[in-house]
Design an enzyme around this catalytic site. Structure first.
Site, PDB file in Angstrom:
ATOM      1  N   CYS A 106       0.839  -1.200   0.000  1.00 38.68           N
ATOM      2  CA  CYS A 106       0.000   0.000   0.000  1.00 38.68           C
ATOM      3  C   CYS A 106       0.879   1.256   0.000  1.00 38.68           C
ATOM      4  O   CYS A 106       1.499   1.541  -1.017  1.00 38.68           O
ATOM      5  CB  CYS A 106      -0.999  -0.024   1.154  1.00 38.68           C
ATOM      6  SG  CYS A 106      -2.387   1.127   0.884  1.00 38.68           S
ATOM      7  N   HIS A 196      -3.673  -4.722   0.830  1.00 41.23           N
ATOM      8  CA  HIS A 196      -3.130  -5.076   2.153  1.00 41.23           C
ATOM      9  C   HIS A 196      -3.165  -6.590   2.353  1.00 41.23           C
ATOM     10  O   HIS A 196      -4.124  -7.132   2.944  1.00 41.23           O
ATOM     11  CB  HIS A 196      -3.940  -4.391   3.252  1.00 41.23           C
ATOM     12  CG  HIS A 196      -3.665  -2.938   3.384  1.00 41.23           C
ATOM     13  ND1 HIS A 196      -2.578  -2.437   4.071  1.00 41.23           N
ATOM     14  CD2 HIS A 196      -4.331  -1.861   2.899  1.00 41.23           C
ATOM     15  CE1 HIS A 196      -2.586  -1.122   4.018  1.00 41.23           C
ATOM     16  NE2 HIS A 196      -3.638  -0.742   3.306  1.00 41.23           N
ATOM     17  N   GLU A 198      -1.567  -8.182   4.421  1.00 40.08           N
ATOM     18  CA  GLU A 198      -1.207  -8.476   5.811  1.00 40.08           C
ATOM     19  C   GLU A 198      -2.388  -8.435   6.774  1.00 40.08           C
ATOM     20  O   GLU A 198      -2.242  -8.801   7.945  1.00 40.08           O
ATOM     21  CB  GLU A 198      -0.114  -7.507   6.288  1.00 40.08           C
ATOM     22  CG  GLU A 198      -0.579  -6.129   6.725  1.00 40.08           C
ATOM     23  CD  GLU A 198      -0.913  -5.156   5.612  1.00 40.08           C
ATOM     24  OE1 GLU A 198      -0.982  -3.952   5.906  1.00 40.08           O
ATOM     25  OE2 GLU A 198      -1.134  -5.584   4.451  1.00 40.08           O
TER      26      GLU A 198
END
Length: 260
Positions: A106, A196, A198
Site C-alpha cells: 500500500c 493489504h 497483511e
C-alpha cells in the site's frame, strides 16, 4: 492465536536466527500482520523499525536479506508528516540496485513507485475500501511471488492514493476494475502491491473506527467494507499467506546466494 492478536501484536525483532528482513512500520495499527507471521514461519527474522516512534532506520540495508515497507496513511511524498520517508526511498533504491528482495505494501508500494520515478496521485473517484477481486495480467504467469494468485482472488483494500504511473521498466502483474496497478514487479527481486495482504477484518474494522467518517464523506461505506473483508477472510489468509511465503522463499534463496 486469534487473527486480531496476530495482526496487532508488537513484533520487534521476531523469529530466531535465519536471514533478517528489515521491516519499515509507519503507524502503530499497520504492522506486518499475516505477512510477518508467514515470513517467520519460513525461517526469516523480522527487524521491525517503528519509524513513527522515532526509531532510526539504518543508513544501508547492511546485513539484511530483504526489505519490507508497510502501509500507512501518509502521502508517499509528505516528508514533513513522515520525515523518515527520504531514508526509506534510499533503501528502496539500494534494494533494487543490489537485487535485494523488496516488498512494498500500500503506502510502501507507492513509496517504491515514487522512489523509482513513477507517480502517485489522490484518487479522484474516492477511496477504495473492502475486499476487491483482482485480475491477473499476462506477466503474472511464472512470477515467483504472485504467479500462484488465482484469477478473481480478493484483496483487502484501504487507500485514498494510488500509483498512476509505473516506473520505467516496471512490470504490472495484477489489476482491478477500479485501480489499474494493483501489483507490479521492479528489477529482478522487487514487488509492490496497492492492497493489504497483511490484514484481516479485525484490523480493517479498527481502521474504519478511525477513518470511517472520512470514508463515508467520500462516498464509501465503512460497514460494508469491513463486512466484505470478514466474509473473504479465509480466502484472504490462504491466498496472501501463500504469497508471503513465496516472497520469503525468494529472500532465503537470495540470502544464501549472497551469504547474508
Amino acid at each position: 492465536m486469534t487473527t486480531e492478536t496476530t495482526e496487532t501484536k508488537e513484533t520487534g525483532a521476531t523469529g530466531r536466527g535465519g536471514p533478517a528482513v528489515l521491516v519499515v512500520q509507519h503507524e502503530e495499527d499497520a504492522g506486518p500482520g499475516l505477512v510477518g507471521e508467514r515470513l517467520v514461519r519460513t525461517g526469516l527474522r523480522l527487524d521491525v523499525i517503528r519509524a513513527w516512534r522515532g526509531e532510526a532506520l539504518p543508513e544501508t540495508l547492511g546485513g539484511h536479506a530483504g526489505l519490507l515497507v508497510l502501509g500507512g496513511s501518509a502521502n508517499c511524498e509528505d516528508d514533513e508528516a513522515a520525515p523518515w520517508l527520504p531514508r526509506v526511498r534510499g533503501l528502496v533504491r539500494e534494494a533494487v540496485a543490489g537485487e535485494v528482495p523488496l516488498l512494498g505494501i500500500c503506502l510502501g508500494g507507492q513509496v517504491v513507485a515514487h522512489a523509482l520515478g513513477g507517480a502517485v496521485s489522490r484518487r479522484a473517484r474516492g477511496p477504495e475500501a473492502g475486499a476487491v477481486p483482482l485480475r491477473r495480467l499476462p506477466a503474472a504467469e511464472g512470477d515467483p511471488v504472485l504467479g500462484g494468485v488465482p484469477e478473481g482472488a480478493p484483496a483487502a483494500q484501504w487507500h485514498w492514493d494510488e500509483v498512476d504511473r509505473l516506473p520505467d521498466g516496471a512490470v504490472p502483474l495484477l489489476t482491478g476494475d477500479d485501480c489499474p496497478y494493483q501489483a507490479f514487479r521492479v528489477g529482478s527481486a522487487g514487488w509492490a502491491v496497492q492492497f493489504h495482504p497483511e490484514v484481516g477484518a479485525d484490523t480493517v474494522a479498527a481502521w474504519a473506527a478511525v477513518d470511517g467518517e472520512d470514508l463515508r464523506a467520500a462516498g464509501g461505506d465503512p460497514e460494508a467494507a469491513v463486512a466484505s473483508v470478514r466474509e473473504a477472510e479465509p480466502e484472504l489468509r490462504a491466498v496472501w499467506g501463500a504469497v508471503s511465503e513465496a516472497w520469503g522463499a525468494v529472500v532465503r534463496a537470495r540470502a544464501g546466494a549472497r551469504g547474508v
